[in-house]
Every structure is written in structure tokens, then in C-alpha cells.
Write an enzyme that holds these catalytic residues in place. Structure first.
Site, mmCIF file in Angstrom:
data_model
loop_
_atom_site.group_PDB
_atom_site.id
_atom_site.type_symbol
_atom_site.label_atom_id
_atom_site.label_comp_id
_atom_site.label_asym_id
_atom_site.label_seq_id
_atom_site.Cartn_x
_atom_site.Cartn_y
_atom_site.Cartn_z
ATOM 1 C CG ASP A 6 -1.488 1.320 1.593
ATOM 2 O OD1 ASP A 6 -1.687 2.138 0.666
ATOM 3 O OD2 ASP A 6 -1.762 1.556 2.795
ATOM 4 C CB CYS A 7 2.679 2.807 -2.606
ATOM 5 S SG CYS A 7 3.555 4.270 -3.022
ATOM 6 N N GLY A 8 1.256 5.026 -0.164
ATOM 7 C CA GLY A 8 0.605 6.328 -0.049
ATOM 8 C C GLY A 8 1.579 7.441 -0.396
ATOM 9 C CG ASN A 9 0.532 11.162 -2.174
ATOM 10 O OD1 ASN A 9 1.191 11.428 -3.173
ATOM 11 N ND2 ASN A 9 -0.755 10.880 -2.223
ATOM 12 C CB THR A 12 5.502 2.441 0.806
ATOM 13 O OG1 THR A 12 5.457 3.556 -0.085
ATOM 14 C CG2 THR A 12 5.174 1.173 0.028
ATOM 15 N N PRO A 108 -6.448 4.739 -5.952
ATOM 16 C CG PRO A 108 -4.343 3.875 -6.430
ATOM 17 C CD PRO A 108 -5.196 5.088 -6.620
ATOM 18 C CG ASP A 109 -5.678 5.958 -1.368
ATOM 19 O OD1 ASP A 109 -6.165 6.304 -2.468
ATOM 20 O OD2 ASP A 109 -5.343 6.788 -0.496
ATOM 21 C CG ASP A 129 -7.313 6.190 4.908
ATOM 22 O OD1 ASP A 129 -6.497 6.624 5.747
ATOM 23 O OD2 ASP A 129 -7.031 5.281 4.112
HETATM 24 N N1 LIG Z 1 -0.851 7.826 17.681
HETATM 25 C C1 LIG Z 1 -0.385 8.641 16.738
HETATM 26 N N2 LIG Z 1 -0.119 9.923 17.026
HETATM 27 C C2 LIG Z 1 0.339 10.757 16.082
HETATM 28 N N3 LIG Z 1 0.539 10.398 14.809
HETATM 29 C C3 LIG Z 1 0.287 9.133 14.474
HETATM 30 C C4 LIG Z 1 -0.180 8.176 15.401
HETATM 31 N N4 LIG Z 1 -0.351 6.996 14.749
HETATM 32 C C5 LIG Z 1 0.007 7.217 13.482
HETATM 33 N N5 LIG Z 1 0.384 8.487 13.308
HETATM 34 C C6 LIG Z 1 0.752 9.142 12.081
HETATM 35 O O1 LIG Z 1 -0.438 9.254 11.371
HETATM 36 C C7 LIG Z 1 -0.160 9.464 10.026
HETATM 37 C C8 LIG Z 1 -1.175 8.720 9.232
HETATM 38 O O2 LIG Z 1 -0.775 7.393 9.070
HETATM 39 P P1 LIG Z 1 -1.182 6.530 7.820
HETATM 40 O O3 LIG Z 1 -0.267 5.393 7.685
HETATM 41 O O4 LIG Z 1 -2.615 6.230 7.918
HETATM 42 O O5 LIG Z 1 -1.034 7.517 6.632
HETATM 43 P P2 LIG Z 1 0.272 8.103 5.949
HETATM 44 O O6 LIG Z 1 1.256 7.044 5.813
HETATM 45 O O7 LIG Z 1 0.712 9.364 6.615
HETATM 46 O O8 LIG Z 1 -0.406 8.550 4.642
HETATM 47 P P3 LIG Z 1 -0.393 7.855 3.223
HETATM 48 O O9 LIG Z 1 -1.018 6.519 3.385
HETATM 49 O O10 LIG Z 1 -1.214 8.810 2.453
HETATM 50 O O11 LIG Z 1 1.055 7.782 2.867
HETATM 51 C C9 LIG Z 1 1.289 9.022 9.825
HETATM 52 O O12 LIG Z 1 2.060 10.166 9.548
HETATM 53 C C10 LIG Z 1 1.673 8.400 11.166
HETATM 54 O O13 LIG Z 1 3.022 8.643 11.505
HETATM 55 C C1 LIG Z 2 -6.795 11.591 -2.216
HETATM 56 C C2 LIG Z 2 -5.561 10.733 -2.096
HETATM 57 C C3 LIG Z 2 -4.308 11.601 -2.110
HETATM 58 C C4 LIG Z 2 -5.646 10.025 -0.725
HETATM 59 O O1 LIG Z 2 -4.565 9.178 -0.527
HETATM 60 C C5 LIG Z 2 -5.511 9.667 -3.228
HETATM 61 O O2 LIG Z 2 -6.614 8.832 -3.108
HETATM 62 C C6 LIG Z 2 -5.491 10.291 -4.589
HETATM 63 O O3 LIG Z 2 -4.477 10.742 -5.041
HETATM 64 N N1 LIG Z 2 -6.672 10.290 -5.286
HETATM 65 C C7 LIG Z 2 -6.844 10.771 -6.620
HETATM 66 C C8 LIG Z 2 -8.076 11.587 -6.764
HETATM 67 C C9 LIG Z 2 -9.373 10.896 -6.374
HETATM 68 O O4 LIG Z 2 -9.380 9.950 -5.597
HETATM 69 O O5 LIG Z 2 -10.448 11.318 -6.861
HETATM 70 K K LIG Z 3 -3.001 5.117 4.108
#
Ligand SMILES: Nc1ncnc2c1ncn2[C@@H]1O[C@H](COP(=O)(O)OP(=O)(O)OP(=O)(O)O)[C@@H](O)[C@H]1O
Ligand SMILES: CC(C)(CO)[C@@H](O)C(=O)NCCC(=O)O
Ligand SMILES: [K+]
EC number: 2.7.1.33
Length: 257
Positions: A6-9, A12, A108-109, A129
Site C-alpha cells: 500500500d503505497c501512499g503519498n 508505503t 486506488p487507496d 481514512d
Molecule cells: N498515535 C499517533 N499519534 C500521532 N501520529 C500518528 C499516530 N499513529 C500514526 N500516526 C501518524 O499518522 C499518520 C497517518 O498514518 P497513515 O499510515 O494512515 O497515513 P500516511 O502514511 O501518513 O499517509 P499515506 O497513506 O497517504 O502515505 C502518519 O504520519 C503516522 O506517523
Molecule cells: C486523495 C488521495 C491523495 C488520498 O490518498 C488519493 O486517493 C489520490 O491521489 N486520489 C486521486 C483523486 C481521487 O481519488 O479522486
Molecule cells: K493510508
């Protein structure tokens, strides 16, 4: 065995699924320049140190950053001898296709979250999310993603705030003791924490009103459990929802091709 990615911005996440449970979950910063060889060295050293002695022969990827897909494809091909399923590509089927405006490339997420939530709870859901963005996704009765809301993520807004205002420090999100802050950091934390509670409450209420019915609200992402301490926002919090959705889509494709 299946490697789900699962690769987010921002981050990952890699998980190994043995068909009935996740054996492990590892997280790294998203970096499109990381090569297949680098991923493999990192993965194998973690597998060895945690004594995860399995053979990966299937890979599924959800990538909100399109550029990472190339190196993840090479990883699958070179080291796991397979072609990865990439969510959002035409050859990767979804249990129920989204119903949105033509030409919309839904993240895709969001598709993965809705597939995972529908599998567990049936239809008529809102999935919230808290990732780089805060997304609210609506799942119809048949499991289709039918639209939603994209708001700036909690950490994105705090970081932008710090950069835009000379006298505001960087702060981490947390639940403040009181709503009325008596120092700068406490004031900012209150704004972020109670502001996002308000955002989620208001938007979920308006979504339910727009659809004219009660809906089940599922919270996911790293910060969902923190926000759940502030108010009755969610019927459930499920941290593994995205990973679960990846296994659902993977299984669906195996059953239908
Ligand atoms: N208990 C907590 N307190 C503060 N921050 C937290 C806690 N648990 C997780 N986080 C932070 O919350 C953020 C969200 O986590 P998540 O993995 O859902 O998304 P992400 O990795 O930041 O985003 P993406 O999936 O878009 O890359 C992360 O930056 C993580 O470090
Ligand atoms: C909205 C985010 C950044 C959330 O991770 C991602 O789902 C994304 O880049 N979406 C593209 C636009 C859309 O979902 O309509
Ligand atoms: K995520």
C-alpha cells in the site's frame, strides 16, 4: 504467499498474507527513486531478523504515487518471479466498479478501502481514512464506490500552517487537555484535533442527510484511533482496512480470471 503493498503519498506499507492472516507489516517512507534492489535488501533483512521464512510468489500493489509502480513491478518480476496486480489498471478487476464522473481516476487507496469495508460490513458505509489526505468514501448498497470527500490531511495542514506563519512552530497532532489552549502549541493542537473532529462529524452528518439514511462509519489510517477518543465519530476503527482490501481484490481476481 502474497505480498501486499500500500503505497501512499507519505508512507508505503508492506504486508505478507498467508491466505488467512497477515504474518507481518513493515512501513517505509514513500520514495519513487528507491530501486527494486533496495526494496529487496530491506525486505529480506527484515524477514531474516523477524524469522519470517516464506516464499513470496504473488504481489498486489495500490499506489497513489504512480511513479513508484515501475520499481515495484521490477521487484516482483526480478525477485518474486511474478507480475504484480496493480489496483486501478484495467487488468485488475474490482468486485464492484466505481460509479463516478467519466474520466475520474479514483485514488486506488480509496477503491481498496471501500472493497475491504464492503467485504466486512456490507453496503451503505462511509469510510474515513486519515492519511496524507483525509478522505471520506461512500460505499453504496452493492459495494460500489459512489464518491466522497477529499480534505487536507492532519499532518499536511499542520505542516503548511508552520511554513506559512513565521511565529508558529511545528507541532505533532495529539489530543490536548483542554479546548482553550494557554500556550501556542496547545492552541495549535486544539485547532487541529477539535477542528478535524468537527470536520468528520459535519461531513458524515451531511453525507447521511444527502442520502437520507443512517450509514455505518468506519475509521482507518494511523490517526483514526486518536480522533476516536474525542467523540463518537465512528461505528468501528479498523487499522488494517487497506491491507484487508488488497487481499479482497487479489482473491477476487484469482476467482475471476
Ligand atoms: N498515535 C499517533 N499519534 C500521532 N501520529 C500518528 C499516530 N499513529 C500514526 N500516526 C501518524 O499518522 C499518520 C497517518 O498514518 P497513515 O499510515 O494512515 O497515513 P500516511 O502514511 O501518513 O499517509 P499515506 O497513506 O497517504 O502515505 C502518519 O504520519 C503516522 O506517523
Ligand atoms: C486523495 C488521495 C491523495 C488520498 O490518498 C488519493 O486517493 C489520490 O491521489 N486520489 C486521486 C483523486 C481521487 O481519488 O479522486
Ligand atoms: K493510508
Amino acid at each position: 504467499m502474497l505480498l501486499a503493498i500500500d503505497c501512499g503519498n507519505t508512507n508505503t506499507v508492506f504486508s505478507i498474507w498467508d491466505g488467512s492472516r497477515f504474518l507481518t507489516t513493515w512501513r517505509t517512507k514513500t520514495d519513487w527513486q528507491r530501486t527494486a534492489d533496495q526494496y529487496f535488501v530491506w525486505l529480506t533483512s527484515l524477514m531474516q531478523s523477524q524469522k519470517v521464512d516464506v516464499k513470496i510468489d504473488e504481489v498486489i500493489v495500490s499506489a497513489t504515487v504512480p511513479r513508484v509502480v515501475f520499481n515495484l513491478r521490477v521487484l516482483a518480476d526480478r525477485y518474486f518471479n511474478c507480475r504484480p496486480m496493480v489496483v486501478g489498471k484495467p487488468e485488475c478487476l474490482l468486485p464492484t466498479p466505481p460509479r463516478v464522473d467519466p474520466g475520474t481516476a479514483v485514488g486506488p487507496d480509496r477503491l481498496v478501502n471501500t472493497a475491504g469495508a464492503f467485504d466486512r460490513h456490507g453496503g451503505n458505509l462511509i469510510v474515513v481514512d486519515f492519511g496524507t489526505a483525509t478522505t471520506l468514501d461512500v460505499v453504496d448498497d452493492d459495494g460500489a464506490y459512489v464518491g466522497g470527500v477529499i480534505a487536507p490531511g492532519v499532518n499536511v495542514s499542520l505542516e503548511a500552517f508552520h511554513m506559512a506563519a513565521a511565529a508558529l512552530p511545528h507541532v505533532d497532532v495529539t489530543r490536548p487537555e483542554r479546548v482553550i489552549g494557554t500556550n501556542t502549541v496547545a492552541c495549535m493542537q486544539s485547532g487541529a484535533f477539535w477542528g478535524y473532529i468537527g470536520l468528520v462529524k459535519e461531513i458524515t452528518a451531511r453525507i447521511k442527510a444527502e442520502r437520507g439514511r443512517e450509514m455505518t462509519v468506519i475509521g482507518t489510517g494511523g490517526l483514526a484511533s486518536l480522533f476516536a477518543t474525542g467523540d463518537q465519530l465512528f461505528d468501528r476503527v479498523e487499522d488494517d482496512l487497506t491491507m484487508h482490501g488488497l487481499t479482497v481484490i487479489h482473491q477476487y481476481n484469482k476467482d475471476h480470471t
